[in-house]
Design a protein around this motif. Structure first.
Motif, PDB file in Angstrom:
ATOM      1  N   PRO A  34      43.891  36.862  41.725  1.00  0.00           N
ATOM      2  CA  PRO A  34      43.660  38.053  43.272  1.00  0.00           C
ATOM      3  C   PRO A  34      42.906  36.790  44.269  1.00  0.00           C
ATOM      4  N   ALA A  35      43.544  37.896  45.831  1.00  0.00           N
ATOM      5  CA  ALA A  35      43.659  36.902  46.407  1.00  0.00           C
ATOM      6  C   ALA A  35      41.743  36.682  46.932  1.00  0.00           C
ATOM      7  N   ASP A  36      41.069  37.609  46.591  1.00  0.00           N
ATOM      8  CA  ASP A  36      39.140  36.759  47.147  1.00  0.00           C
ATOM      9  C   ASP A  36      38.610  36.325  45.673  1.00  0.00           C
ATOM     10  N   ALA A  37      39.784  35.725  45.047  1.00  0.00           N
ATOM     11  CA  ALA A  37      39.029  35.393  43.692  1.00  0.00           C
ATOM     12  C   ALA A  37      39.621  33.755  43.368  1.00  0.00           C
ATOM     13  N   ILE A  38      39.941  33.290  44.261  1.00  0.00           N
ATOM     14  CA  ILE A  38      40.957  31.530  44.098  1.00  0.00           C
ATOM     15  C   ILE A  38      39.401  30.845  43.739  1.00  0.00           C
TER      16      ILE A  38
END
Ligand code: ADP
Ligand code: MG
Length: 399
Positions: free
Chosen positions: A288-292
């Motif tokens: 997810p984009a908020d979990a790189i």
């Protein structure tokens, strides 16, 4: 800016000396042209001028000779290629606007074609030196600009010469200006812009202008991570322009206040390092984009983002796309760019692609003939989208 410019069809060229600036800045290897695409793109204008009995004086730059004669950057190979395409001799001048060029220009007969040497052999060219502009103008009666790729430069052969001659556009410039001009000034809506690529700071400027025009702005590719950082997400080792984080926040606020939908990646394909070689094997995962994760970098948009972006593009009536969604040179990381190219190819909308790498991606992936217009100017098309005045177009006569 007025995009309603006179073209070669609006002026009588018969028997006139026509100085025609083209973009013959072709790639070469060991003295051989490796792609003649730019020469081919200039042929409609050249043919029109020949068929209408003009005395045709072509000119262009090639590479960066920096004001000196460099034999390896001579346009002789271009003259030979035009000759082949035209089925007619193209007379090669030994200089740009010196004695040889002047003598050959003066001796031209109706329908004959000559090519000046690389305009950047002259120091004055990139300085837009009036002395060079005047010397160029002295050989001709009319100036035609057909070099969209250099239209964002105010050089002697792209703009300066128009101070001394009636100036009109060739077919290529005409096409670029009318299609992109209409998209920006009077688009069929919904109007969707898709931005990506790696030149983050260059391209962030275009966003401000596009937010004034579009209904939806989609941001992918390397530039998306600065936006994700602006949202407070951690982006690991992804491409980031830390100085532009505040600007991205401003742009998000502007989009909201204008009611423009701003779409950012919701998932992203990450790897431990940039592929080396660029098209070599690479191990990736989608997050997810908020979990790189720390130590990973985003190199393409994820599957959910592909669907989100493609849907938005499909429902549009006008789409402008500049910049790949990922490191498309690598097959594993090309899926986002393919998804967007496919969405444009499938769409009934007016679709416009600008940017050297985006255009290359469309061609490489086989979508080029399904796109309404692929711009021939990377930097020029970007400045156009930024709403900047292009000197090589502003100098042409209004209709
Ligand atoms: P254009 O030539 O279409 O204007 P750019 O030159 O700005 O586009 O960017 C193209 C490059 O961006 C490509 O070489 C591509 O590999 C690179 N790129 C795209 N996404 C990323 C990313 N997430 N990280 C690093 N590079 C990227
Ligand atoms: Mg590029």
């Amino acid at each position: 800016m007025n995009y309603n410019k006179k073209s070669i069809e609006d002026i009588d060229v018969a028997g006139k000396r026509v100085l025609c600036r083209c973009d013959f800045n072709v790639p070469t290897k060991n003295g051989v042209i490796t792609s003649d695409k730019r020469i081919v793109a200039a042929m409609p204008t050249i043919k029109y001028l020949v068929e209408h009995n003009a005395k045709v004086i072509l000119c262009s730059h090639m590479g960066k000779p920096k004001g000196e004669f460099k034999p390896e950057l001579s346009l002789k190979i271009v003259a030979d290629r035009i000759s082949e395409l035209l089925g007619k001799e193209v007379i090669m001048a030994a200089d740009v606007a010196g004695e040889d060029a002047k003598a050959k220009a003066a001796a031209l007969k109706d329908g004959e074609v000559m090519l000046l040497e690389n305009t950047r052999f002259e120091k004055g060219e990139t300085k837009n030196d009036p002395a060079l502009s005047k010397a160029l103008a002295s050989m001709a009666d009319i100036f035609v600009n057909d070099a969209f790729g250099t239209a964002h430069r105010a050089h002697s052969s792209t703009a300066g010469v128009a101070d001394y001659l009636p100036a009109v556009s060739g077919y290529l410039v005409q096409k670029e200006v009318s299609i992109m001009g209409k998209a920006l000034s009077n688009p069929e809506r919904p109007f969707v812009a898709i931005l990506g690529g790696a030149k983050v700071s260059d391209k962030l400027n275009v966003i401000n202008n596009l937010l004034e025009k579009v209904d939806t702005l989609i941001i992918g590719g390397g530039m998306a991570y600065t936006f994700l950082a602006a949202k407070g997400y951690s982006v690991g080792d992804s491409l980031l322009d830390a100085e532009k984080i505040d600007y991205c926040k401003e742009m998000m606020a502007k989009a909201e206040s204008k009611g423009v939908k701003l779409l950012l990646p919701i998932d992203t394909v990450v790897a431990a390092s940039f592929p080396n070689p660029i098209d070599g094997p690479i191990e990736v995962e989608t997050v997810p984009a908020d979990a790189i994760p720390d130590g990973k970098q985003g190199l393409d948009i994820g599957e959910k983002t592909r669907a989100l972006f493609a849907d938005a593009a499909k429902s549009a009536k006008t789409v402008v796309w500049n910049g790949p969604m990922g490191v498309f040179e690598n097959p594993t990381l090309a899926k986002g760019t393919i998804a967007v190219a496919q969405a444009l190819a499938d769409s009934e909308a007016v679709t416009i692609v600008g940017g050297g790498d985006s255009a290359a991606a469309c061609e490489q992936l086989g979508f080029a003939d399904k796109i309404t217009h692929i711009s021939t100017g990377g930097g020029a098309s970007l400045e156009f989208l930024e709403g900047l005045e292009l000197p090589g177009i502003a100098c042409l006569e209004d209709k």
